[in-house]
Design an enzyme around this catalytic site. Sequence first.
Site, PDB file in Angstrom:
ATOM      1  N   HIS A 105       0.819  -1.226   0.000  1.00 53.09           N
ATOM      2  CA  HIS A 105       0.000   0.000   0.000  1.00 53.09           C
ATOM      3  C   HIS A 105       0.845   1.266   0.000  1.00 53.09           C
ATOM      4  O   HIS A 105       0.321   2.344  -0.261  1.00 53.09           O
ATOM      5  CB  HIS A 105      -0.928  -0.004   1.220  1.00 53.09           C
ATOM      6  CG  HIS A 105      -2.023  -1.020   1.106  1.00 53.09           C
ATOM      7  ND1 HIS A 105      -3.305  -0.703   0.717  1.00 53.09           N
ATOM      8  CD2 HIS A 105      -2.022  -2.368   1.289  1.00 53.09           C
ATOM      9  CE1 HIS A 105      -4.043  -1.795   0.675  1.00 53.09           C
ATOM     10  NE2 HIS A 105      -3.285  -2.824   1.025  1.00 53.09           N
ATOM     11  N   ASP A 138       3.495   9.485  -1.047  1.00 55.48           N
ATOM     12  CA  ASP A 138       2.306   8.719  -0.647  1.00 55.48           C
ATOM     13  C   ASP A 138       2.122   7.582  -1.631  1.00 55.48           C
ATOM     14  O   ASP A 138       2.310   7.779  -2.840  1.00 55.48           O
ATOM     15  CB  ASP A 138       1.060   9.635  -0.704  1.00 55.48           C
ATOM     16  CG  ASP A 138       0.081   9.366   0.420  1.00 55.48           C
ATOM     17  OD1 ASP A 138      -0.014   8.205   0.846  1.00 55.48           O
ATOM     18  OD2 ASP A 138      -0.589  10.324   0.874  1.00 55.48           O
TER      19      ASP A 138
HETATM   20  C1  GDG Z   1      -2.158   4.022   3.205  1.00 54.97           C
HETATM   21  C2  GDG Z   1      -1.152   4.665   2.233  1.00 54.97           C
HETATM   22  C3  GDG Z   1      -2.864   4.478   0.417  1.00 54.97           C
HETATM   23  C4  GDG Z   1      -8.291  10.474   7.574  1.00 54.97           C
HETATM   24  N1  GDG Z   1      -8.581  11.269   8.642  1.00 54.97           N
HETATM   25  C5  GDG Z   1      -9.771  10.872   9.100  1.00 54.97           C
HETATM   26  C6  GDG Z   1     -10.226   9.812   8.314  1.00 54.97           C
HETATM   27  N2  GDG Z   1      -9.297   9.588   7.383  1.00 54.97           N
HETATM   28  C7  GDG Z   1      -9.432   8.555   6.335  1.00 54.97           C
HETATM   29  C8  GDG Z   1      -9.579   9.148   4.959  1.00 54.97           C
HETATM   30  C9  GDG Z   1      -9.079   8.009   4.082  1.00 54.97           C
HETATM   31  C10 GDG Z   1      -8.053   7.330   4.973  1.00 54.97           C
HETATM   32  O1  GDG Z   1      -8.286   7.752   6.315  1.00 54.97           O
HETATM   33  C11 GDG Z   1      -6.624   7.755   4.626  1.00 54.97           C
HETATM   34  O2  GDG Z   1      -6.246   7.096   3.469  1.00 54.97           O
HETATM   35  P1  GDG Z   1      -4.989   7.595   2.633  1.00 54.97           P
HETATM   36  O3  GDG Z   1      -4.942   6.788   1.406  1.00 54.97           O
HETATM   37  O4  GDG Z   1      -5.148   9.042   2.338  1.00 54.97           O
HETATM   38  O5  GDG Z   1      -3.710   7.442   3.545  1.00 54.97           O
HETATM   39  P2  GDG Z   1      -3.040   6.332   4.576  1.00 54.97           P
HETATM   40  O6  GDG Z   1      -3.806   6.226   5.828  1.00 54.97           O
HETATM   41  O7  GDG Z   1      -1.618   6.778   4.759  1.00 54.97           O
HETATM   42  O8  GDG Z   1      -3.102   4.941   3.781  1.00 54.97           O
HETATM   43  C12 GDG Z   1      -1.886   5.427   1.139  1.00 54.97           C
HETATM   44  C13 GDG Z   1      -3.749   3.744   1.416  1.00 54.97           C
HETATM   45  O9  GDG Z   1      -2.953   3.080   2.423  1.00 54.97           O
HETATM   46  C14 GDG Z   1      -4.623   2.685   0.730  1.00 54.97           C
HETATM   47  O10 GDG Z   1      -3.858   1.793  -0.017  1.00 54.97           O
HETATM   48  O11 GDG Z   1      -3.686   5.248  -0.448  1.00 54.97           O
HETATM   49  O12 GDG Z   1      -0.966   5.963   0.202  1.00 54.97           O
HETATM   50  O13 GDG Z   1      -0.253   5.538   2.927  1.00 54.97           O
HETATM   51  O14 GDG Z   1     -10.092   7.086   3.796  1.00 54.97           O
HETATM   52  O15 GDG Z   1     -10.915   9.515   4.731  1.00 54.97           O
HETATM   53  N3  GDG Z   1     -11.395   9.179   8.496  1.00 54.97           N
HETATM   54  C15 GDG Z   1     -12.166   9.627   9.514  1.00 54.97           C
HETATM   55  N4  GDG Z   1     -11.785  10.637  10.348  1.00 54.97           N
HETATM   56  C16 GDG Z   1     -10.608  11.295  10.164  1.00 54.97           C
HETATM   57  O16 GDG Z   1     -10.288  12.215  10.924  1.00 54.97           O
HETATM   58  N5  GDG Z   1     -13.334   9.023   9.744  1.00 54.97           N
END
Ligand code: GDG
Length: 461
Positions: A158, A366
């Site tokens: 990921h 990322d």
């Molecule tokens: C890893 C990889 C890859 C965030 N703050 C809150 C919240 N979130 C949710 C977002 C989104 C998720 O968390 C974050 O996903 P990301 O993809 O942006 O980032 P990572 O957590 O670092 O994820 C990344 C991912 O895995 C999937 O393969 O895309 O590159 O680093 O869904 O909405 N959700 C809530 N409250 C928050 O304050 N409910």
Amino acid sequence: MSRLVVVSNRVADPRKASAAGGLAVALGEALSSDGGLWFGWSGIITEGGAPGEGAIHTRQAGNVRLVTVDLCREDHDSYYLGYSNGVLWPVFHYRLDLADFDAGYVAGYRRVNQMLARKLVPLLKPDDLIWIHDYHLIPLAAELRALDCRQRIGFFLHIPLPPPLILAAVPQHEWLIRSLFACDVVGFQSQADVEHFSSYVGQEAVAEKLDAHQFRAFGRRVHAQAFPIGIDVDEFAALTQTKEARETHAHLRKEYAGRHLLLGVERMDYSKGLPQRLKTFRELLKKYPENIGSATLIQIASPSREALDTYAGLRQELESLCGAINGDFGDLDWMPVRYIHRNVSRRRLPGLYRAADVALVTPLRDGMNLVAKEFIAAQDPDDPGVLVLSRFAGAAEELREAILVNPYDTFGTAESIQLALQMPLAERQRRHQQLLERIRSHDVHWWREAFLSALAECVPE
Ligand code: GDG
């Protein structure tokens, strides 16, 4: 029909997964459709237990069997905090300066992967498809093979895979990549990651490239390909219509009527470029003073990995930057930054995205970044907001109609944000429509089916 076995560091009940977010939903759906097994750490840390041993828990969630294993404190600290999040996470995000190469961590990382393999093998059926997720479990496939597991095994990373010269800083780099060759299919987020894999195995393992996706090295053949992860676009768009989302949207639109709202949402993590973003926002206020009194940045930085010192340092830095910007520019009736270091309910997020004029998704590195895709899905197509996206997010390979920026260049990024704030409606609509098509054509269902088809079709060695 093969049974699906998903292995990931954490396990979620598929019936409650919508509260946890996209990935849990996607994996839960894949498992629920035909019944399957989801295996991983229970989240429980036991004090005083023996390293390499942990109690196993089994429960049924609909037609999915959830099997989890406890970790003792020593294993948790070396496998999870130490090697996974203290070595692999920083190095794979190009932050060698933050990596703690304490030699002791790798032993715990390997011990936990061996234990998980030992506990998983007796649960397997001969025709299972095993799908392992993420950097916590890179050696798991090799440990399973060592226990004579012959099933097809897929692995999805990921986070980004760095270029060979950065990866080589991890003392165990060869062991990690060799372990991936115990899999049949290895999936990455972006083409850039596949290229790094290809050049690493070419240089360090004298691999042979058999065709577009097939590599042979360490005496085994592996299918390596980019499977960019997506979101469930329809489900996320529908979430904008729930009561909580509509209330959030209406409240913010009222409060910011006639003003601009910029939004950042992420876990508090140094890969997300938060200090640079705040400095950029300060630059925007300095360079374009018309934004003073009228542009507000809402920055959600939800708590993450707080047991690690680097994360505590980041929190202090952010608090100090927010305080300085609000002190320098704020007034009695306007504050430039609203900083929230709490988890916002998933039901409110779509309303927040929809109310924003501009989303700042500016990580320094990322794997993909799902926030960028959620923001697009949540927009009103008649009056959409603009996505400002870092060129260093995996999502930038697909989302070409976003405004792409270099987050290290605070000056240039401030100029791009100003362009976003002034973008005419017709251009916003055109860009949004194209972005929406892109996230629809590669949504989370596509991701899962594409990966699992590659795994089901591969011919095991
Ligand atoms: C890893 C990889 C890859 C965030 N703050 C809150 C919240 N979130 C949710 C977002 C989104 C998720 O968390 C974050 O996903 P990301 O993809 O942006 O980032 P990572 O957590 O670092 O994820 C990344 C991912 O895995 C999937 O393969 O895309 O590159 O680093 O869904 O909405 N959700 C809530 N409250 C928050 O304050 N409910």
